[in-house]
Design a protein around this motif. Sequence first.
Motif, PDB file in Angstrom:
ATOM      1  N   ARG A  15      -3.994  15.252 -11.093  1.00 24.37           N
ATOM      2  CA  ARG A  15      -3.614  14.900 -12.460  1.00 24.37           C
ATOM      3  C   ARG A  15      -2.959  13.527 -12.463  1.00 24.37           C
ATOM      4  N   ASP A  61       0.103  20.940  -6.566  1.00 21.44           N
ATOM      5  CA  ASP A  61      -0.410  19.843  -7.387  1.00 21.44           C
ATOM      6  C   ASP A  61      -0.140  18.493  -6.726  1.00 21.44           C
ATOM      7  N   VAL A 120       0.150  14.776  -8.158  1.00 20.39           N
ATOM      8  CA  VAL A 120       0.258  14.024  -9.407  1.00 20.39           C
ATOM      9  C   VAL A 120       0.402  12.550  -9.079  1.00 20.39           C
ATOM     10  N   GLU A 155      -1.679  11.498 -20.123  1.00 22.16           N
ATOM     11  CA  GLU A 155      -1.761  12.289 -18.900  1.00 22.16           C
ATOM     12  C   GLU A 155      -2.920  13.259 -18.994  1.00 22.16           C
ATOM     13  N   GLY A 156      -3.456  13.605 -17.849  1.00 19.70           N
ATOM     14  CA  GLY A 156      -4.597  14.510 -17.805  1.00 19.70           C
ATOM     15  C   GLY A 156      -5.297  14.407 -16.476  1.00 19.70           C
ATOM     16  N   THR A 157      -6.431  15.058 -16.362  1.00 25.24           N
ATOM     17  CA  THR A 157      -7.213  14.968 -15.129  1.00 25.24           C
ATOM     18  C   THR A 157      -7.812  13.573 -15.008  1.00 25.24           C
TER      19      THR A 157
END
Length: 364
Positions: free
Chosen positions: A218, A45, A47, A230-232
């Motif tokens: 993300r 990931d 972030v 928070e999110g895409t």
Amino acid sequence: MTQIEKTAHDDGAAPTPTGEGLDARLVVQRGRFRLDATLKAAPGDVVALLGPNGAGKTTALRALAGLIPLTEGHLRLDGDSLEGMPPEARPVGVVFQDYLLFPHLTALDNVAFGPRCHGATKAESRAQATEWLERMGLAEHAGAKPRRLSGGQAQRVALARALATHPRLLLLDEPLAALDARTRLDVRAQLRRHLADFEAVAVLVTHDPLDAMVLADRLIVIEEGRVVQEGTPGDIARHPRTDYIAHLVGLNLYPGQAEGHTVRLDAGPAITTAEELTGPVFVTFPPSAVTLHRDRPTGASARNLWHCEVAGLETHGDQIRAALTGELPLTADLTTIAAAELGLHPGAAVWATVKAAQTHAYPA
């Protein structure tokens, strides 16, 4: 086997772990400021921590690197606790905003520094550094010292230096901030490719929404020391929940209570929307959806009509962005010709209209 794992295996270093990733609750009390943010990410990931100046992004990054102790909370990486572990012992690579390359060392020796500190011989560390510079497209600059490198080249050397130790967590602090606009475009694309190949967790701190949207899988938005959304990238761009996020993605945002197609705003008039909802909602529309008139328009084509005053005008790309106050504070985009024909100037009275079909409402 991935390219990074293959390199680690071939050069004698341990392969990149494929463990649980990052699990952290970062609580840092510094005077009157308190950071309390939860971060979780799986291996692979990317972030991005996004937020205004003073929100706590850099504090979070420094806490992850071990440069600031936690007041409370926990910090686990692939199931191992990093709390109390000195920065140099953590399996963490850092790319600082100003890169912090050693000015007296060549690009090759800057990259070799990490493996050397982790026990590799001089020959082994330089062999690994050579391979990383080749991967970054910098083989011909191996003998150059930082002052002879361009901003983009220095950024890639710093990234190679961070990756050469095969970190389980890669931290990037505003990695493109020191670059000019043209270089930034090229390096952003290169950095995205390198991050796509990284098998562990990468955390990027930025205040630039484009960097965050392009580089991250993300987004975690921090304001005043806490996570507010928070999110895409796509989800956050479509459904902002604070004024800061709405401003970043270029939308007018209003909270309110929905009753069918009518949303009664918490502060201001009602808005007629395309969606039919009930309960607490947010309503958004882009500045381009706003039409301005000097006289009150006749007819019922626009269900949303507000009397406003021009508070300010600024160039926005090839358009003029007008900041409006009055019944409903908002921003509107219009062409230079339209602004001239309307005779817009600070203090001018206008009527603003927005069609219901151009609004978007979603649950709060």
